[in-house]
Design a protein around this motif. Sequence first.
Motif, PDB file in Angstrom:
ATOM      1  N   LEU A 183      10.959   3.934 -11.801  1.00  0.00           N
ATOM      2  CA  LEU A 183       9.472   3.980 -11.288  1.00  0.00           C
ATOM      3  C   LEU A 183       8.753   2.938 -11.696  1.00  0.00           C
ATOM      4  O   LEU A 183       7.965   2.538 -10.961  1.00  0.00           O
ATOM      5  N   ALA A 184       9.001   2.243 -12.874  1.00  0.00           N
ATOM      6  CA  ALA A 184       8.447   1.006 -12.900  1.00  0.00           C
ATOM      7  C   ALA A 184       8.631  -0.087 -11.903  1.00  0.00           C
ATOM      8  O   ALA A 184       7.959  -1.025 -11.678  1.00  0.00           O
ATOM      9  N   LEU A 185       9.736  -0.228 -11.611  1.00  0.00           N
ATOM     10  CA  LEU A 185      10.236  -1.206 -10.549  1.00  0.00           C
ATOM     11  C   LEU A 185       9.587  -0.890  -9.248  1.00  0.00           C
ATOM     12  O   LEU A 185       9.015  -1.756  -8.524  1.00  0.00           O
ATOM     13  N   LEU A 186       9.381   0.620  -8.942  1.00  0.00           N
ATOM     14  CA  LEU A 186       9.095   0.858  -7.660  1.00  0.00           C
ATOM     15  C   LEU A 186       7.114   0.575  -7.479  1.00  0.00           C
ATOM     16  O   LEU A 186       6.751   0.070  -7.025  1.00  0.00           O
ATOM     17  N   ILE A 187       6.761   0.804  -8.938  1.00  0.00           N
ATOM     18  CA  ILE A 187       5.264   0.694  -8.994  1.00  0.00           C
ATOM     19  C   ILE A 187       4.982  -1.059  -8.859  1.00  0.00           C
ATOM     20  O   ILE A 187       4.099  -1.309  -8.200  1.00  0.00           O
ATOM     21  N   ALA A 188       5.855  -1.670  -9.666  1.00  0.00           N
ATOM     22  CA  ALA A 188       5.699  -3.123  -9.672  1.00  0.00           C
ATOM     23  C   ALA A 188       5.890  -3.694  -8.441  1.00  0.00           C
ATOM     24  O   ALA A 188       5.081  -4.453  -8.137  1.00  0.00           O
ATOM     25  N   GLY A 189       6.815  -3.220  -7.598  1.00  0.00           N
ATOM     26  CA  GLY A 189       7.105  -3.615  -6.376  1.00  0.00           C
ATOM     27  C   GLY A 189       5.841  -3.459  -5.159  1.00  0.00           C
ATOM     28  O   GLY A 189       5.467  -4.200  -4.491  1.00  0.00           O
TER      29      GLY A 189
ATOM     30  N   THR B 266       2.660  -2.867  -6.230  1.00  0.00           N
ATOM     31  CA  THR B 266       1.636  -3.795  -6.648  1.00  0.00           C
ATOM     32  C   THR B 266       1.486  -5.199  -6.440  1.00  0.00           C
ATOM     33  O   THR B 266       0.606  -5.843  -5.923  1.00  0.00           O
ATOM     34  N   ALA B 267       2.949  -5.530  -6.214  1.00  0.00           N
ATOM     35  CA  ALA B 267       2.932  -7.169  -6.156  1.00  0.00           C
ATOM     36  C   ALA B 267       2.918  -7.549  -4.690  1.00  0.00           C
ATOM     37  O   ALA B 267       2.387  -8.715  -4.791  1.00  0.00           O
ATOM     38  N   PRO B 268       2.888  -6.961  -3.724  1.00  0.00           N
ATOM     39  CA  PRO B 268       4.067  -6.379  -2.945  1.00  0.00           C
ATOM     40  C   PRO B 268       5.228  -7.352  -2.629  1.00  0.00           C
ATOM     41  O   PRO B 268       5.062  -8.388  -2.251  1.00  0.00           O
ATOM     42  N   HIS B 269       6.140  -6.644  -3.301  1.00  0.00           N
ATOM     43  CA  HIS B 269       7.515  -7.290  -3.225  1.00  0.00           C
ATOM     44  C   HIS B 269       8.679  -6.581  -2.931  1.00  0.00           C
ATOM     45  O   HIS B 269       8.760  -5.581  -3.563  1.00  0.00           O
ATOM     46  N   ALA B 270       9.217  -6.883  -1.642  1.00  0.00           N
ATOM     47  CA  ALA B 270      10.235  -5.607  -1.171  1.00  0.00           C
ATOM     48  C   ALA B 270      11.446  -5.418  -2.049  1.00  0.00           C
ATOM     49  O   ALA B 270      12.041  -4.513  -1.945  1.00  0.00           O
TER      50      ALA B 270
END
Length: 54
Positions: free
Chosen positions: A23-29, A31-35
Motif C-alpha cells: 500500500l505504501a508503494l502504491l500511494i507513493a507511486g 503521489t509521485a506519479p511514478h509508474a
Amino acid sequence: MVHTDRPALTRRPLTWVLLGAALALLIAGITAPHALLIAAGLILAGLIGLNRTQ
C-alpha cells in the motif's frame, strides 16, 4: 471448519506487514506519479494474494 493452534490475530503478521508495504508503494507511486512504484505495489499485493492458504 479450520482448526489451528494459533489465535486468529497472530496467524500471519508478515502478511499484514507486506500488505502495508504494498500500500505504501502504491500511494507513493500515485503521489509521485511514478509508474514503477505503482507497478511494484500492485505486483507485491498480487503475490501476497496468490500466497494465501485456505
